[in-house]
Design a protein around this motif. Structure first.
Motif, PDB file in Angstrom:
ATOM      1  N   PRO A 132      45.006 -70.692 -35.507  1.00 33.58           N
ATOM      2  CA  PRO A 132      43.711 -70.482 -34.779  1.00 33.58           C
ATOM      3  C   PRO A 132      43.096 -71.717 -34.323  1.00 33.58           C
ATOM      4  O   PRO A 132      43.120 -72.512 -34.801  1.00 33.58           O
ATOM      5  N   VAL A 133      42.597 -71.711 -33.083  1.00 31.02           N
ATOM      6  CA  VAL A 133      41.973 -72.691 -32.564  1.00 31.02           C
ATOM      7  C   VAL A 133      40.267 -72.734 -32.796  1.00 31.02           C
ATOM      8  O   VAL A 133      39.838 -71.621 -32.789  1.00 31.02           O
ATOM      9  N   ALA A 134      39.845 -73.836 -33.496  1.00 29.74           N
ATOM     10  CA  ALA A 134      38.464 -73.515 -34.059  1.00 29.74           C
ATOM     11  C   ALA A 134      37.491 -73.653 -32.714  1.00 29.74           C
ATOM     12  O   ALA A 134      37.797 -74.102 -31.601  1.00 29.74           O
ATOM     13  N   GLY A 135      36.460 -72.856 -32.770  1.00 25.01           N
ATOM     14  CA  GLY A 135      35.480 -72.532 -31.935  1.00 25.01           C
ATOM     15  C   GLY A 135      35.928 -71.500 -30.738  1.00 25.01           C
ATOM     16  O   GLY A 135      37.016 -70.974 -31.035  1.00 25.01           O
ATOM     17  N   ARG A 136      35.410 -71.453 -29.582  1.00 25.75           N
ATOM     18  CA  ARG A 136      35.746 -70.800 -28.413  1.00 25.75           C
ATOM     19  C   ARG A 136      36.865 -71.291 -27.739  1.00 25.75           C
ATOM     20  O   ARG A 136      37.095 -72.434 -27.555  1.00 25.75           O
ATOM     21  N   PRO A 137      37.935 -70.440 -27.566  1.00 27.22           N
ATOM     22  CA  PRO A 137      39.174 -70.892 -26.725  1.00 27.22           C
ATOM     23  C   PRO A 137      38.610 -71.545 -25.523  1.00 27.22           C
ATOM     24  O   PRO A 137      37.906 -71.092 -24.749  1.00 27.22           O
ATOM     25  N   VAL A 138      39.512 -72.622 -25.188  1.00 25.50           N
ATOM     26  CA  VAL A 138      39.121 -73.213 -23.811  1.00 25.50           C
ATOM     27  C   VAL A 138      40.501 -73.200 -23.077  1.00 25.50           C
ATOM     28  O   VAL A 138      41.466 -73.478 -23.228  1.00 25.50           O
ATOM     29  N   GLY A 139      40.411 -72.296 -21.820  1.00 28.39           N
ATOM     30  CA  GLY A 139      41.433 -72.322 -20.897  1.00 28.39           C
ATOM     31  C   GLY A 139      42.435 -71.189 -21.413  1.00 28.39           C
ATOM     32  O   GLY A 139      42.029 -70.346 -22.226  1.00 28.39           O
ATOM     33  N   ASP A 140      43.567 -71.149 -20.592  1.00 26.20           N
ATOM     34  CA  ASP A 140      44.536 -70.069 -20.957  1.00 26.20           C
ATOM     35  C   ASP A 140      45.786 -70.713 -21.500  1.00 26.20           C
ATOM     36  O   ASP A 140      45.940 -71.929 -21.697  1.00 26.20           O
ATOM     37  N   ASP A 141      46.867 -70.046 -21.761  1.00 23.92           N
ATOM     38  CA  ASP A 141      48.098 -70.333 -22.081  1.00 23.92           C
ATOM     39  C   ASP A 141      49.240 -70.180 -21.050  1.00 23.92           C
ATOM     40  O   ASP A 141      50.453 -70.158 -21.440  1.00 23.92           O
ATOM     41  N   LEU A 142      48.687 -70.399 -19.898  1.00 21.46           N
ATOM     42  CA  LEU A 142      49.923 -70.245 -19.027  1.00 21.46           C
ATOM     43  C   LEU A 142      50.764 -71.394 -18.733  1.00 21.46           C
ATOM     44  O   LEU A 142      52.107 -71.244 -18.213  1.00 21.46           O
ATOM     45  N   ALA A 143      50.335 -72.589 -19.508  1.00 19.40           N
ATOM     46  CA  ALA A 143      51.359 -73.685 -19.719  1.00 19.40           C
ATOM     47  C   ALA A 143      52.615 -73.268 -20.394  1.00 19.40           C
ATOM     48  O   ALA A 143      53.654 -73.902 -20.177  1.00 19.40           O
ATOM     49  N   ASN A 144      52.587 -72.267 -21.292  1.00 17.12           N
ATOM     50  CA  ASN A 144      53.587 -71.663 -22.167  1.00 17.12           C
ATOM     51  C   ASN A 144      53.992 -70.441 -21.432  1.00 17.12           C
ATOM     52  O   ASN A 144      54.989 -69.834 -21.897  1.00 17.12           O
ATOM     53  N   GLY A 145      53.531 -69.851 -20.342  1.00 18.83           N
ATOM     54  CA  GLY A 145      54.110 -68.935 -19.593  1.00 18.83           C
ATOM     55  C   GLY A 145      53.355 -67.690 -19.831  1.00 18.83           C
ATOM     56  O   GLY A 145      53.562 -66.484 -19.196  1.00 18.83           O
ATOM     57  N   PHE A 146      52.021 -67.598 -20.644  1.00 23.13           N
ATOM     58  CA  PHE A 146      51.412 -66.312 -20.855  1.00 23.13           C
ATOM     59  C   PHE A 146      50.004 -66.416 -20.549  1.00 23.13           C
ATOM     60  O   PHE A 146      49.211 -67.300 -20.755  1.00 23.13           O
ATOM     61  N   ALA A 147      49.714 -65.313 -19.736  1.00 25.21           N
ATOM     62  CA  ALA A 147      48.283 -65.249 -19.245  1.00 25.21           C
ATOM     63  C   ALA A 147      47.307 -64.630 -20.244  1.00 25.21           C
ATOM     64  O   ALA A 147      46.928 -63.591 -19.877  1.00 25.21           O
ATOM     65  N   VAL A 148      47.035 -65.503 -21.282  1.00 17.77           N
ATOM     66  CA  VAL A 148      46.175 -65.217 -22.524  1.00 17.77           C
ATOM     67  C   VAL A 148      45.383 -66.219 -22.578  1.00 17.77           C
ATOM     68  O   VAL A 148      45.577 -67.350 -22.588  1.00 17.77           O
ATOM     69  N   PRO A 149      44.117 -65.890 -23.258  1.00 13.87           N
ATOM     70  CA  PRO A 149      43.222 -67.131 -23.777  1.00 13.87           C
ATOM     71  C   PRO A 149      43.812 -68.034 -24.690  1.00 13.87           C
ATOM     72  O   PRO A 149      44.776 -67.292 -25.695  1.00 13.87           O
ATOM     73  N   ALA A 150      43.801 -69.124 -24.769  1.00 12.92           N
ATOM     74  CA  ALA A 150      44.179 -70.120 -25.638  1.00 12.92           C
ATOM     75  C   ALA A 150      43.344 -70.161 -26.934  1.00 12.92           C
ATOM     76  O   ALA A 150      42.845 -70.962 -27.510  1.00 12.92           O
ATOM     77  N   THR A 151      43.546 -69.030 -27.875  1.00 17.19           N
ATOM     78  CA  THR A 151      42.760 -68.607 -29.052  1.00 17.19           C
ATOM     79  C   THR A 151      43.634 -69.391 -30.127  1.00 17.19           C
ATOM     80  O   THR A 151      43.007 -69.729 -31.247  1.00 17.19           O
ATOM     81  N   HIS A 152      45.079 -69.712 -29.743  1.00 12.18           N
ATOM     82  CA  HIS A 152      45.865 -70.264 -30.973  1.00 12.18           C
ATOM     83  C   HIS A 152      46.747 -71.393 -30.588  1.00 12.18           C
ATOM     84  O   HIS A 152      46.671 -71.744 -29.179  1.00 12.18           O
ATOM     85  N   ARG A 153      47.035 -72.115 -31.388  1.00  8.10           N
ATOM     86  CA  ARG A 153      48.090 -73.059 -30.960  1.00  8.10           C
ATOM     87  C   ARG A 153      49.486 -72.835 -31.763  1.00  8.10           C
ATOM     88  O   ARG A 153      49.361 -72.413 -32.974  1.00  8.10           O
ATOM     89  N   ARG A 154      50.520 -73.101 -31.221  1.00  6.97           N
ATOM     90  CA  ARG A 154      51.677 -72.978 -31.834  1.00  6.97           C
ATOM     91  C   ARG A 154      52.305 -74.223 -32.623  1.00  6.97           C
ATOM     92  O   ARG A 154      52.115 -75.238 -32.075  1.00  6.97           O
TER      93      ARG A 154
END
Length: 335
Positions: A92-114
């Protein structure tokens, strides 16, 4: 279309249908999909007779697993096989997610990091997290996911962890899933995997798996599930600007795809039907996996799977140099 045949993965006894549902699309691959559209896609797969579903934590940072688990919740657990993957832990990413995950191909909020992790603890944690998202107490198949740059940890730690999970009965079958054949061949030769998932390397345009992976699988009794049968788009709809392995298709490959499409149409079938049928002619291929994001795409895939591809198509493809003479091809049941 309920008559999709089943095949067994390796010696372990897990059965898959020859056509499987790839759930990356319902994880918002490239563009958003609603919960309702995702559920309708899974329902359409079930209605078509598909009983094997493939997902991964990577797909939409867990969204695909959550949606697939929810859509299958009311289905009899022993009636289907489900595969997921390990190798990327979602932190999980601390705080409110900033941006999306489209850099990895997915149109979802960047709530986590891999976080890449093929350690024994990482594999177990990944599976536990997946079971939570899926709402299940077991999965049938776990693949090590894209260990290209983590080979030694995957072989030294990740694979033995999967072997222990299989011995404990937590999973039924184990393997690895990649877009290349060399390391998958190493898994087949050097480990006791039941199956490998190979994307894009055994298609109407790329038969490179025939040089190493498929002969090794045949020798060792390992099953191969083939994904990427459309090479990320070119074999689904060949046209200028179409994609091949996630990039714009080179002119030479586009020309080959267009020639194959015209040939299929001359023989009263479609290029998509031929692309789905082709891998299943090899005795080590247990099934093909087709991704879908809507009920329409699922129904189309099932229709193409069921569609006849005349023997004359394969004969002409060989005669015109579009398929090598040594490549096995399907035969019509009446032949």
């Amino acid at each position: 279309m309920s008559g999709i045949a089943r095949r067994t993965l390796g010696p372990g006894g897990v059965e898959v249908t020859e056509l499987s549902f790839g759930a990356a699309g319902i994880g918002n691959l490239y563009a958003p999909v609603t919960d309702e559209e995702a559920a309708a896609a899974v329902d359409a797969a079930w209605d078509a007779g598909i009983r094997c579903f493939d997902t991964a934590p990577h797909y939409g940072m867990g969204l695909s697993e959550r949606r697939l688990g929810e859509a299958l919740r009311a289905r009899p657990r022993d009636a289907y096989a489900l595969s997921t993957k390990a190798g990327r832990i979602l932190e999980p990413v601390a705080g409110r997610p900033v941006g999306d995950d489209l850099a990895n191909g997915f149109a979802v909020p960047a709530t986590h990091r891999r976080v890449w992790d093929f350690s024994a603890d990482g594999v177990r944690r990944s599976l536990e997290d997946s079971l939570t998202r899926l709402g299940l107490d077991r999965v049938d198949i776990v693949y090590l996911h894209d260990p290209d740059d983590h080979a030694e940890q995957a072989f030294r730690e990740g694979y033995p962890a999967l072997e222990r999970l299989r011995a404990e009965g937590v999973v039924g079958a184990i393997g690895a899933g990649m877009n290349q054949t060399a390391m998958l061949t190493r898994f087949v030769r050097d480990t006791d995997v039941d199956a490998v998932l190979c994307a894009g390397r055994y298609t109407l345009l790329d038969q490179s798996a025939l040089a190493d992976l498929l002969p090794a699988a045949q020798q060792h009794g390992t099953s191969v599930v083939m994904g990427g049968v459309f090479n990320s788009g070119l074999l689904a709809d060949p046209r200028p600007g179409a994609t091949y392995d996630y990039a714009t298709a080179p002119a030479g490959l586009l020309d080959r795809a267009l020639r194959l499409k015209a040939m299929a149409e001359r023989h009263g079938t479609t290029l998509r039907a031929a692309a789905i049928a082709f891998p299943l002619a090899h005795p080590s291929v247990a099934g093909v996996l087709v991704g879908a994001r809507s009920a329409y795409e699922v129904r189309d895939a099932a229709e193409q799977f069921a569609r006849a591809v005349p023997d004359a198509f394969w004969q002409d493809a060989r005669a015109e140099g579009l398929l090598p003479a040594e490549v096995p091809v399907p035969r019509e049941e009446s032949a």
